[in-house]
Write a protein that holds these residues in place. Sequence first.
Motif, short mmCIF file in Angstrom:
data_model
loop_
_atom_site.label_atom_id
_atom_site.label_comp_id
_atom_site.label_asym_id
_atom_site.label_seq_id
_atom_site.Cartn_x
_atom_site.Cartn_y
_atom_site.Cartn_z
N LYS A 168 -1.29 9.86 -0.58
CA LYS A 168 0.05 10.00 -1.14
C LYS A 168 0.63 8.67 -1.62
CE LYS A 168 3.39 12.48 1.06
NZ LYS A 168 3.89 13.18 2.26
N GLN A 219 -4.21 13.65 -16.48
CA GLN A 219 -2.81 13.43 -16.14
C GLN A 219 -2.60 12.06 -15.48
OE1 GLN A 219 -1.49 14.40 -12.65
NE2 GLN A 219 0.68 14.64 -13.11
N LEU A 254 0.82 9.04 -15.19
CA LEU A 254 1.05 8.20 -14.02
C LEU A 254 1.06 6.71 -14.36
CD1 LEU A 254 0.87 10.74 -12.39
CD2 LEU A 254 -0.69 9.63 -10.83
N PRO A 284 -2.99 16.01 1.04
CA PRO A 284 -1.98 16.30 0.02
C PRO A 284 -2.07 15.35 -1.17
CG PRO A 284 -1.00 15.04 1.79
CD PRO A 284 -2.43 15.30 2.20
N GLY A 285 -1.64 15.85 -2.32
CA GLY A 285 -1.57 14.99 -3.51
C GLY A 285 -2.92 14.62 -4.06
N GLU A 330 -6.80 19.33 -3.61
CA GLU A 330 -5.81 20.34 -3.26
C GLU A 330 -5.64 21.33 -4.42
OE1 GLU A 330 -1.98 18.58 -2.78
OE2 GLU A 330 -1.37 19.94 -1.18
N LEU A 331 -5.66 20.80 -5.65
CA LEU A 331 -5.47 21.66 -6.82
C LEU A 331 -6.72 22.52 -7.07
CD1 LEU A 331 -3.78 19.05 -9.17
CD2 LEU A 331 -2.69 20.67 -7.62
N SER A 371 -6.92 25.50 -4.72
CA SER A 371 -6.10 26.64 -5.13
C SER A 371 -6.74 27.37 -6.30
CB SER A 371 -4.70 26.17 -5.54
OG SER A 371 -3.99 25.75 -4.41
N PRO A 398 -3.45 26.82 3.46
CA PRO A 398 -3.69 25.38 3.48
C PRO A 398 -3.08 24.74 4.73
CG PRO A 398 -1.94 25.91 1.94
CD PRO A 398 -2.41 27.22 2.51
N ALA A 442 2.87 23.97 -10.37
CA ALA A 442 2.54 23.06 -9.28
C ALA A 442 1.04 23.02 -9.03
CB ALA A 442 3.28 23.48 -8.02
N GLY A 443 0.40 24.18 -8.96
CA GLY A 443 -1.05 24.20 -8.82
C GLY A 443 -1.55 24.04 -7.40
N PHE A 444 -0.68 23.75 -6.44
CA PHE A 444 -1.15 23.66 -5.06
C PHE A 444 -0.48 24.73 -4.21
CE2 PHE A 444 2.42 20.71 -5.44
CZ PHE A 444 3.21 21.04 -4.35
N ASP A 445 -1.14 25.11 -3.13
CA ASP A 445 -0.59 26.13 -2.24
C ASP A 445 0.16 25.48 -1.09
OD1 ASP A 445 -1.44 29.11 -2.69
OD2 ASP A 445 -3.07 27.85 -3.45
N VAL A 446 1.06 26.25 -0.49
CA VAL A 446 1.79 25.78 0.67
C VAL A 446 1.54 26.74 1.81
CG1 VAL A 446 4.08 25.32 1.61
CG2 VAL A 446 3.56 24.69 -0.73
N ALA A 505 0.24 29.15 -6.09
CA ALA A 505 -0.16 27.97 -6.84
C ALA A 505 0.34 28.01 -8.28
CB ALA A 505 -1.67 27.81 -6.81
N THR A 506 0.71 29.20 -8.76
CA THR A 506 1.18 29.29 -10.14
C THR A 506 2.69 29.05 -10.24
OG1 THR A 506 1.23 31.66 -9.80
CG2 THR A 506 -0.62 30.80 -11.05
N THR A 529 3.89 15.46 -1.78
CA THR A 529 2.79 16.01 -2.56
C THR A 529 3.16 16.07 -4.04
OG1 THR A 529 2.17 17.34 -0.67
CG2 THR A 529 1.24 17.97 -2.78
N LEU A 567 5.35 14.29 -5.54
CA LEU A 567 5.40 12.89 -6.00
C LEU A 567 4.01 12.43 -6.42
CD1 LEU A 567 7.11 9.99 -4.04
CD2 LEU A 567 4.94 9.67 -5.13
N ASN A 568 3.03 12.77 -5.58
CA ASN A 568 1.68 12.30 -5.85
C ASN A 568 1.04 13.02 -7.01
OD1 ASN A 568 -1.41 11.86 -4.89
ND2 ASN A 568 0.03 10.28 -4.26
N GLN A 569 1.33 14.32 -7.15
CA GLN A 569 0.72 15.06 -8.26
C GLN A 569 1.36 14.67 -9.59
OE1 GLN A 569 -1.94 16.44 -7.82
NE2 GLN A 569 -2.08 17.54 -5.89
N THR A 570 2.65 14.35 -9.58
CA THR A 570 3.32 14.03 -10.84
C THR A 570 3.47 12.53 -11.04
OG1 THR A 570 5.49 14.06 -9.82
CG2 THR A 570 4.71 16.13 -10.73
#
Lengths: 342, 405
Positions: A88, A111, A116, A154-155, A159-160, A163, A175, B75-79, B88-89, B363, B365-368
Amino acid sequence: MRLTPTVAGGAALCIGLLAGNAAFAGATLDAVKKKGFVQCGVSTGLPGFSSTNDKGEWTGLDVDVCRAIAAAVFGDGSKVKFTPLTSKERFTALQSGEVDILSRNTTWSLQRDTALGLNFTNVTYYDGQGFMVPKKLEVTSAKELDGAAVCVQPGTTTELNLSDYFRGNGMKFTPVVFENDDEIRVAFEQGRCDVFTTDASGLYSNRLGMPTPDDYVVLPEIISKEPLGPAVRQGDDEWENVGRWTVNALITAEELGVTSENVEEMKGSSDNPNVKRLLGTEDTMGEYLKLDADWAVNAIKAVGNYGEVFERNVGQGSPLKIERGLNALWTNGGILYAPPIR
Amino acid sequence: MALDRLNESVPQPALSAKEAPKAPVWADPFWRGLAAQVAVVLGLLVFIWYIVENTRENLARLHIASGFNFVNNTAGFDVGFALIPYSATSTYGDALLVGFLNTLLVAGLGIVFATVIGFVMGILRLSNNWLVAKLATVYVETLRNIPLLLQLLFWYTAVLSPLPRPANSLTLFDVIFLNNRGLTLPKPVLGEGAGIPILVALVLGIIAAWALGRWAKTRLERTGRPFPSVIVGACLVVGLPILAFLVQGAPLTFEYAEETRFALRGGVNVVPELVALLLGLSLYTAAFIAEIVRSGILAVSKGQWEASEALGLERGPTLRLVVIPQAMRVIIPPLTSQYLNLTKNSSLAVAIAYPDLVAIGGTVLNQTGQAIEIVLVWMVVYVTLSLTTSLLMNWYNARKALVER
């Protein structure tokens, strides 16, 4: 508590953005030369890629990339300091200038390369995402994992992909998200999750960290492309060049049969123009990179060629014993191919 | 000259205010003060504008995406644990909302549990029974002197994780299951359309109970005859919905959890992360609340106890009717601080994988890669939550405060 670095990184980024009017273009190489060392962002502990040994020294493939760069810049592979970062924290740390280069088993994706504000220099390890399960669950394929609880960081692209994969195969999962490798390992060992997913190399590496590695099995499916490599900040081409071509030099050295043992000898004796250009006895490659003529010699002396780095850290010379596979030279059935040094 | 304004407020028979020599605007302390304040505010606004602009410029120069457009991206990730439908959608905005609701859930439940445990422990510490009082003391002194993070890790790693795997769950009649994936209960499923009459009955019950309470109070004041309005009111609130439910032929079925290869499917699952976080937060904060309650009770003068005893009240009613209402005035302000602490401490969830706002925000933050925006969201949400809690508690405090005449 675990948050502090993220928040600190965010705050540093804010302050950096407020204060920083100094243009970054070309600034990193100058700044690195001035402070006398390379600040390198690595993982918090992934054996084979970046972890500390019993003497407290950082070792691993990602670590050696940074050492090679330090050697190319300073002629001394020890002029590098390491910052351990969680998945993260890593990008914020690089964006804010906390580290000069991020060499932390990080996947190159569009991306990240654009939005970033990062630029990836090379692929230093071609990986793919896999799954590890306890043997006693008697799972033989990832397709059987419907309903499982999955431990993941995470991040991450992992993770993507996770899913995507479950959605694509019409399966469900829960998860369980931890930031550190150690935390995930404990949760997986204790059975909080049935499956541990990350890059296949990371699975082998983490399996070694378990008390009973033989109780776990890595499933055959590889569900994604994970080209791992170092990244630098966008808009600083000079520094990016140094990173990119140092790695290319290591790959080229393996192609040309230059090793840490014979590099001095070949520098004096070789008649091969390719070798001479790499080792700085012909043409002025170092000058183009704003480095010494010996840049590649120093990098190879410090860590060896790519093959040596691989075998020592993750290959046959290591407990991981990972096959070269995709990471073999293109001449040996792999896809490792460096552009010409000329 | 500077005294002119002051003089105006003093009655001056010889010189009326109108005829006083007017000071020029720039020398008038009132206008000067106003001008200084406006200047400071303007300066602050300019400074903020400068910060925002400069940050934006530098972000653009560093090629880092900025702005809040990302909240509409997938988002693409699950919680693992969400109170609203999320997949994820869904968008990053949805993900942040899931995190926010999870934070609210744990903070809300935590406050309720901490208050109950804290009051009980605080009163027990004053008990005449030596053993009970000492046990309460041990509880308070142990829990409030161990860092919260350690307590969370203790509950999560040492207590809940070693529970058996789903295949060997501890179970009660194969209906309630306890394993290292949490506590699974049967899920009540109401028949279609049965919910609305029950809800209406509930609302009616609450209104009736409120009216009854007012009537009972008036009667008590007028005639002195008490009416058990609390018990009857509670019966109304609970009874009317049950009646509505029974009238419809009790249309309730239970969805039981079934064992699948990996975990139990169906039913209501309370994840161990939530349990560990609730246990840690409630027990830790309760230790502080216990001390606040004790101090509040001790602050009520001894004479009140004695007066109450003289009236023939037992210890229980004395505490309930005489002491606690007075102690509340001392208790509420520091209690508010504890509620705020609990809410903010809930962000330690990230250490035990509970998906609260900070964990999910991290999360995102890290993905975007949009650190500034996410940190801003965190700050705004926590400040808003804290201010809202303070506001509610201040309102409650104002109601409980001694009315001075």
